[in-house]
Motif scaffolding. Structure first.
Motif, PDB file in Angstrom:
ATOM      1  N   TRP A 103      11.502  -2.810  -8.823  1.00 33.50           N
ATOM      2  CA  TRP A 103      10.409  -2.254  -8.013  1.00 33.50           C
ATOM      3  C   TRP A 103      10.633  -0.770  -7.732  1.00 33.50           C
ATOM      4  O   TRP A 103       9.689   0.009  -7.699  1.00 33.50           O
ATOM      5  N   ARG A 140       0.303  -0.321  -7.669  1.00 33.36           N
ATOM      6  CA  ARG A 140       0.528  -1.009  -6.394  1.00 33.36           C
ATOM      7  C   ARG A 140      -0.213  -2.342  -6.359  1.00 33.36           C
ATOM      8  O   ARG A 140       0.305  -3.333  -5.820  1.00 33.36           O
ATOM      9  N   SER A 141      -1.402  -2.403  -6.932  1.00 37.70           N
ATOM     10  CA  SER A 141      -2.153  -3.666  -6.918  1.00 37.70           C
ATOM     11  C   SER A 141      -1.456  -4.733  -7.750  1.00 37.70           C
ATOM     12  O   SER A 141      -1.589  -5.932  -7.478  1.00 37.70           O
ATOM     13  N   LYS A 162       8.088   2.364  -8.302  1.00 30.12           N
ATOM     14  CA  LYS A 162       7.768   3.211  -7.147  1.00 30.12           C
ATOM     15  C   LYS A 162       8.021   4.689  -7.472  1.00 30.12           C
ATOM     16  O   LYS A 162       7.182   5.556  -7.157  1.00 30.12           O
ATOM     17  N   ASP A 204       3.876  -4.452  -2.437  1.00 26.30           N
ATOM     18  CA  ASP A 204       4.681  -3.554  -1.620  1.00 26.30           C
ATOM     19  C   ASP A 204       6.083  -3.461  -2.232  1.00 26.30           C
ATOM     20  O   ASP A 204       6.877  -4.395  -2.151  1.00 26.30           O
ATOM     21  N   TYR A 205       6.381  -2.322  -2.855  1.00 27.06           N
ATOM     22  CA  TYR A 205       7.669  -2.166  -3.545  1.00 27.06           C
ATOM     23  C   TYR A 205       8.845  -2.388  -2.597  1.00 27.06           C
ATOM     24  O   TYR A 205       9.808  -3.090  -2.924  1.00 27.06           O
ATOM     25  N   ALA A 216      -1.473   5.218  -9.516  1.00 26.08           N
ATOM     26  CA  ALA A 216      -0.586   4.677  -8.489  1.00 26.08           C
ATOM     27  C   ALA A 216      -1.202   3.459  -7.818  1.00 26.08           C
ATOM     28  O   ALA A 216      -0.506   2.478  -7.525  1.00 26.08           O
ATOM     29  N   ASN A 217      -2.510   3.495  -7.586  1.00 29.55           N
ATOM     30  CA  ASN A 217      -3.187   2.364  -6.941  1.00 29.55           C
ATOM     31  C   ASN A 217      -3.148   1.127  -7.830  1.00 29.55           C
ATOM     32  O   ASN A 217      -2.982  -0.003  -7.337  1.00 29.55           O
ATOM     33  N   ALA A 225       5.335   5.855  -9.858  1.00 26.22           N
ATOM     34  CA  ALA A 225       4.035   5.947  -9.186  1.00 26.22           C
ATOM     35  C   ALA A 225       3.905   7.222  -8.366  1.00 26.22           C
ATOM     36  O   ALA A 225       2.797   7.744  -8.185  1.00 26.22           O
TER      37      ALA A 225
END
Length: 553
Positions: free
Chosen positions: A360, A379-380, A364, A384-385, A375-376, A367
């Motif tokens: 993760w 994240r999707s 991160k 939450d990294y 980046a979105n 991103a």
């Protein structure tokens, strides 16, 4: 591919001629690059490097000429390859099926790519993958036999390219079904190796401890030759590869002589290898469509004619927790609860593995360097990294060891199921019915319910074509052999023997579709709503074993 090797050494062809022929077909049939969706063509290649490919081909020709076209030159010299979009080629982007990874440029080759490069192979470019390598059905590429049908995933383009003749062979990657499914759905010959036999250093990970890379080609002989080159430990970058036999088992690359080369081989058809299109408890063949059943029965008879003994045997019923305390039946087992999340046996193994490689954290960090839209999307898919990292890091060592113990118990139970009936390896059909359309229908009507099992077991598989369905728009029918860890030589030899005696299926080639009007590059598209993101894949079709657990629950 084996024929190309001979023609290169007899001076009847040059590597530049072969590479140019593939590039011409890519121009004609692939469609625009950088499209993770329907691009109007096969969309087998996400991107290519034309100039570098031709330069590599010219260097291969120079090498052959310098050695006077002798066998001193490595066998894959001058052979053009496609490489899955999740595997690093130095200086090129790897995107793992999504524009969320635009700008992810490899600083060096993946180990297996380096081994191909050392052979003088030509690296045409990256083949299309499912988004985040997350789906075993796939919709981005078009099936090599008919573009309206799914190609299988997640190594979509790698399954399509050899059969559509856009590359001589390809490299795929599998965590759960991602080599076997595209090989089966396109009628290719693919090898999913045992965990550790091929190093995965330089591959974008999904589940370390499951992830493997392997070859896809038009014949098992071709795939075996590639496998013989890429296997063996990477002592610096991939500690899992150190579990493989050293030296690696010698891979057969030619058929055995005689009319009964399979004499003494006992092949088992597991009756508890149930299909998605039938109720649990129904033997798999009972669910096959009529044409699939006919091909299956004919294939078994052909194996017997070649000297094999083919028997029905129970296999291992993994719906019973006493048989499978790890993956399918173990999916409802809670070993611990961390931050409100239940830790199953598979989670207890794979989450710490991800934690230890910075799974993760790496995303991160990447991103933080890309536009907000990218980046979105990341994240999707990953969530939450920080929370995921913290939760994985809190799994106690005792819980992790219990997960590992259960995985080893599953392996031992499956081995005993074979040993009790004297079975050398198993025979299954990856699909029991024709694959569906890319849009407007069911993508996989009937497939092996436990397609994740070989990866949980760490066992190898080889898939190859045995027929065609009887529909008005026919697609190939593939069988698969699978057996205990590091039995590649045995299952591959049996498949080579079969294809040598019944070559019509792997010699078939689909008719060319209509040319695509334009192949202009569509680089730097915004992240598109393709209809296939990591979050959109039904859990029962996921290549991620932790997501697939949801289907078993």
């Amino acid at each position: 591919m084996v024929e190309m090797i001979v023609l290169l050494r007899s001076k009847e062809l040059t590597a530049v001629q072969i590479t140019q022929a593939y590039l011409d077909r890519i121009d004609k049939f692939n469609g625009p690059f950088e499209v993770y969706g329907d691009n109007g063509g096969y969309n087998a290649f996400a991107r290519i490097d034309r100039e570098e490919a031709l330069a590599q081909a010219a260097a291969a020709d120079a090498w052959l000429k310098r050695e006077n076209y002798s066998l001193n030159v490595p066998p894959l010299c001058g052979i053009p390859f496609g490489i899955k979009d999740s595997v690093a080629i130095q200086g090129r982007e790897s995107k793992n099926g999504t524009h969320a990874y635009d700008g992810n440029v490899a600083s060096k080759d993946a180990t297996i790519v380096a081994r191909l490069r050392e052979q003088g192979a030509v690296l045409i470019g990256h083949t299309v993958a499912s988004a985040f390598s997350g789906s075993i059905s796939g919709t981005f590429s078009g099936n090599a036999w008919n573009k309206k049908y799914i190609p299988g995933g997640s190594s979509q383009g790698s399954g399509v390219a050899p059969i559509a003749r856009l590359a001589a062979a390809t490299i795929g990657e599998e965590t759960g079904g991602s080599i076997m499914m595209p090989a089966a759905i396109n009628g290719a010959s693919g090898i999913k190796p045992s965990l550790g036999l091929n190093p995965v250093s330089g591959v974008m990970p999904l589940s370390p401890g499951y992830d493997v890379v392997g070859p896809i080609a038009r014949s098992v002989r071709d795939a075996a030759l590639i496998q013989s080159v890429i296997q063996g430990p990477d002592q610096v970058n991939d500690p899992i590869s150190l579990s493989a036999p050293i030296p690696a088992p010698q891979m057969p690359i030619e058929a055995r002589n005689g009319k009964k080369p399979l004499t003494g081989v006992r092949i088992g058809v597991p009756q508890t290898d149930w299909m998605s299109g039938s109720a649990i408890g129904t033997p798999p063949a009972n669910s096959y469509d009529a044409d699939y059943l006919a091909a299956f029965n004919r294939f078994k008879a052909e194996l017997v004619k070649l000297g094999a003994e083919v028997i029905d045997f129970p296999g291992l019923d993994v719906t019973k927790i006493e048989n499978d305390p790890y993956f399918s039946a173990g999916a409802s087992t809670v070993l611990a609860t961390i931050d409100g999340s239940n830790i199953s046996p598979a989670t207890a193994v794979l989450s710490p593995n991800r934690y230890e490689i910075g799974y993760w954290d790496a995303v991160k960090q990447f991103a933080a360097t890309v536009p907000t839209s990218q980046a979105n999307t990341l994240r999707s898919n990953f969530g939450d990294y920080d929370a995921a990292t913290a939760r994985a890091g809190k799994i106690p060592e005792a819980v992790r060891m219990e997960g590992e113990r259960r995985r080893k118990q599953l392996q031992a139970n499956f081995q005993k199921a074979l040993d009790d009936y004297g079975v050398d390896f198993m025979l299954v059909l990856p699909l029991g019915a024709k694959a569906g359309p890319r849009t407007g229908g069911t993508q996989l009507r009937n497939y092996r319910r436990y397609y994740q099992l070989p990866n949980a077991l760490t066992w190898p598989m080889v898939s190859f074509p045995i027929g065609m369905d009887s529909t008005s728009e026919p697609l190939p029918i593939n069988a698969a052999f699978w057996g205990p860890r590091f039995t590649e030589a045995q299952i591959v030899q049996a498949a080579i023997d079969y294809q040598a005696n019944y070559p019509e299926w792997n010699h078939m080639a689909p008719p060319d579709p209509a040319p695509v009007v334009s192949t202009m590059s569509l680089r730097r598209l915004s992240v598109q709503a393709s209809g296939e993101t990591g979050a959109d894949v039904p859990p029962e079709l996921s290549a991620d074993p932790l997501i697939a657990e949801e289907a078993f629950k």
